[in-house]
Write a protein that holds these residues in place. Structure first.
Motif, PDB file in Angstrom:
ATOM      1  N   LYS A 125     -13.824 115.806 -19.375  1.00 32.12           N
ATOM      2  CA  LYS A 125     -13.158 114.655 -18.894  1.00 32.12           C
ATOM      3  C   LYS A 125     -11.745 114.544 -18.101  1.00 32.12           C
ATOM      4  O   LYS A 125     -11.595 113.990 -17.364  1.00 32.12           O
ATOM      5  CB  LYS A 125     -12.889 113.536 -20.327  1.00 32.12           C
ATOM      6  N   GLU A 127      -9.060 104.142 -18.702  1.00 31.45           N
ATOM      7  CA  GLU A 127     -10.113 103.414 -19.298  1.00 31.45           C
ATOM      8  C   GLU A 127     -11.189 102.777 -18.574  1.00 31.45           C
ATOM      9  O   GLU A 127     -12.183 102.807 -18.719  1.00 31.45           O
ATOM     10  CB  GLU A 127      -9.299 102.406 -20.177  1.00 31.45           C
ATOM     11  N   GLU A 141     -13.343 105.627 -17.721  1.00 35.72           N
ATOM     12  CA  GLU A 141     -14.141 105.990 -18.873  1.00 35.72           C
ATOM     13  C   GLU A 141     -15.322 105.132 -18.957  1.00 35.72           C
ATOM     14  O   GLU A 141     -16.453 105.624 -18.980  1.00 35.72           O
ATOM     15  CB  GLU A 141     -13.574 105.936 -20.143  1.00 35.72           C
ATOM     16  N   GLU A 142     -15.028 103.853 -18.520  1.00 38.54           N
ATOM     17  CA  GLU A 142     -16.118 102.607 -18.584  1.00 38.54           C
ATOM     18  C   GLU A 142     -17.208 103.176 -17.126  1.00 38.54           C
ATOM     19  O   GLU A 142     -18.551 103.128 -17.547  1.00 38.54           O
ATOM     20  CB  GLU A 142     -15.549 101.452 -18.366  1.00 38.54           C
ATOM     21  N   ASN A 170     -17.855 107.211 -19.972  1.00 35.64           N
ATOM     22  CA  ASN A 170     -17.172 107.985 -21.072  1.00 35.64           C
ATOM     23  C   ASN A 170     -17.180 109.490 -20.505  1.00 35.64           C
ATOM     24  O   ASN A 170     -16.969 110.510 -21.464  1.00 35.64           O
ATOM     25  CB  ASN A 170     -16.954 107.653 -22.525  1.00 35.64           C
TER      26      ASN A 170
END
Length: 187
Positions: A33, A54, A57-58, A62
């Motif tokens: 990640k 964020e 991640e969406e 993720n």
């Protein structure tokens, strides 16, 4: 202001520096990640990507490599209108390539973490910085790792970006010696 936090006053960046940056990561999925996010900041400030974390991640499940590796051209088309991410098609496609490379590395080395940590003999390399002016932005290890990643299909991870990743993931301890967030000071 902590000079180790690159002189910024932005609260998002300061929180990131104080709580995450440079703390050794060993989890393969978390390393993937972070590497994927690092690849997005090539040519941009890290703060830009950090503020979009964020949304990334969406957009990318993720950063579950199994799901990301199955993303199609249509998925990338859809991401070109996804809010609050950088709409650079080649960078978005790079994350999909990285997910595929992640599995090839896992097959060859047993784990993504094992592969990465082998570049620093399985322990954080302490850069021993005393002042910000001593910081460097690339070295031979980052250059070699960048080349190896490229062989596995990773893109947007040149030596400088890989060096930044090594610092962020704690493979390199690049905190100033006096920094309260230096892992050596947390023991």
């Amino acid at each position: 202001m902590n000079p180790c936090a690159f002189g910024t006053k932005d609260p998002t960046y300061i929180d990131y520096h104080d709580n995450l940056w440079g703390q050794p990561l060993y989890d393969s999925l978390q390393l993937f990640k972070l590497m994927a996010l690092e690849s997005q900041h090539a040519g941009l400030s890290w703060l830009t990507i950090l503020k979009k974390k964020e949304a990334y991640e969406e957009a990318f499940y993720n950063f579950d490599p199994a799901k990301v590796a199955k993303m199609t051209e249509q998925d990338i088309d859809n991401l070109m209108n996804f809010p609050n991410i950088v709409h650079n098609r080649k960078k978005l496609e790079a994350i999909v390539n990285q997910a595929k490379g992640y599995f090839a590395i896992e097959k060859d080395y047993g784990s993504f973490s094992e592969f990465l940590w082998s570049y620093v003999n399985h322990q954080p390399y302490d850069m021993q910085y005393e002042k910000p002016s001593e910081r460097i932005t690339v070295d031979e290890t980052a250059t070699q790792l960048s080349k190896k990643l490229k062989n596995y299909g990773f893109k947007f991870l040149g030596p400088v970006t890989v060096f930044s990743f090594l610092e962020a993931a704690g493979l390199y301890n690049a905190h100033l010696k006096s920094c309260p967030s230096n892992p050596n000071n947390l023991k």
